[in-house]
Design a protein around this motif. Structure first.
Motif, PDB file in Angstrom:
ATOM      1  N   TYR A 151       0.832  -1.201   0.000  1.00  0.00           N
ATOM      2  CA  TYR A 151       0.000   0.000   0.000  1.00  0.00           C
ATOM      3  C   TYR A 151       0.870   1.255   0.000  1.00  0.00           C
ATOM      4  O   TYR A 151       0.609   2.211  -0.746  1.00  0.00           O
ATOM      5  CB  TYR A 151      -0.917  -0.003   1.218  1.00  0.00           C
ATOM      6  N   GLU A 155       0.415   3.274  -3.313  1.00  0.00           N
ATOM      7  CA  GLU A 155      -0.620   4.289  -3.146  1.00  0.00           C
ATOM      8  C   GLU A 155      -0.225   5.442  -2.225  1.00  0.00           C
ATOM      9  O   GLU A 155      -0.408   6.600  -2.586  1.00  0.00           O
ATOM     10  CB  GLU A 155      -1.916   3.642  -2.609  1.00  0.00           C
ATOM     11  N   LEU A 215      -4.961   2.682   5.966  1.00  0.00           N
ATOM     12  CA  LEU A 215      -5.489   1.457   5.373  1.00  0.00           C
ATOM     13  C   LEU A 215      -5.550   0.394   6.459  1.00  0.00           C
ATOM     14  O   LEU A 215      -4.516  -0.036   6.975  1.00  0.00           O
ATOM     15  CB  LEU A 215      -4.604   0.961   4.228  1.00  0.00           C
TER      16      LEU A 215
END
Length: 261
Positions: A151, A155, A215
């Protein structure tokens, strides 16, 4: 036909108890990823005492290309009864037919946190800008090769607008916990699941990612297809996810699913 007396009922109950006591204990081989590892360790003794079963416990990432990664173990046919890992990766193995359909048990959710070496200045990462500055001001940044690291790489750095600035000083660490890299001075800032950072000595957790860029990763367990002890495997997963064990799970830095119902 003779009537069933209280004595007959007591004898039958004793026979049932004797049968239960005589039932052989199960030996379960369990492989857990790091995010749930401490919670599993803290609960495994109580499970063994209450069930009489024995756990053979091993560890491996939920994804990645290392030899100990759970998908790699299953691909080469290792005999495993239960896997505990990141939910998305587990779902992929389920779709591939490597796990028993319907055996998935969601155990906890895990936020990503960041840490520095014990005694170092602690950046304030409560805001997105504070997190951005912590990344930029660090000399070397570490993140994992599992869910949280993927992640961050794919991202988070883009969301923070610093992907190019971090090239050459941010590294994805295979297999080794990020906390250990920080504790040994190989990075001065790093992020991973909070539950994976918490057991590591020599570091200070400075906080979790701000809500806007956080997240939460689901951790779940399932029975491996062809498990030697499928019933005992299911019982283990029910035990780990039981509401009475939520406090133990929470103490490791995870958010127990049982307590959210």
């Amino acid at each position: 036909m003779r009537p069933i007396t209280l004595r007959h009922k007591m004898l039958a109950a004793c026979a049932a108890l004797a049968f239960t006591a005589a039932a052989p204990a199960a030996d379960l081989r369990v492989v857990s990823s790091g995010g749930f590892a401490q919670a599993y360790k803290d609960l495994s003794g109580a499970y063994e005492r209450s069930s009489g079963n024995h756990l053979q416990s091993e560890w491996g990432p939920s994804m990645g290309n290392t030899r100990n990664a759970i998908p790699a173990r299953l691909a080469r046919g290792e005999r495993i009864d239960v896997v505990i890992m990141v939910g998305d990766a587990l779902d992929q193995l389920m779709a591939e037919g490597r796990l028993e359909p319907g055996s998935k048990v969601v155990l906890a959710n895990s936020p990503i946190a960041c840490a520095v070496r014990q005694g170092a200045d602690q950046p304030d990462i409560r805001t997105v800008d504070g997190l951005r500055q912590a990344f930029l001001q660090a000399r070397h940044v570490a993140y994992s090769d599992s869910a949280s690291g993927e992640y961050i790489k794919r991202e988070l750095l883009d969301k923070l607008g610093i992907k190019q600035q971090m090239e050459g000083k941010a590294a994805q660490i295979p297999a080794t916990p990020v906390g250990e890299i920080i504790a040994h001075g190989q990075a001065d800032f790093g992020c991973q699941q909070r539950s994976e950072l918490k057991p590591v000595a020599g570091i200070a957790i400075v906080g979790v990612l701000p809500a806007a860029v956080q997240l939460n990763t689901q951790f779940a367990g399932a029975v491996v297809r062809g498990a030697s002890q499928p019933q005992a495997a299911r019982e283990l997963l029910r035990f780990l996810g039981a509401p009475q064990n939520a406090g133990v799970i929470e103490a490791t830095g995870l958010e127990p699913v049982a307590s959210q119902h």
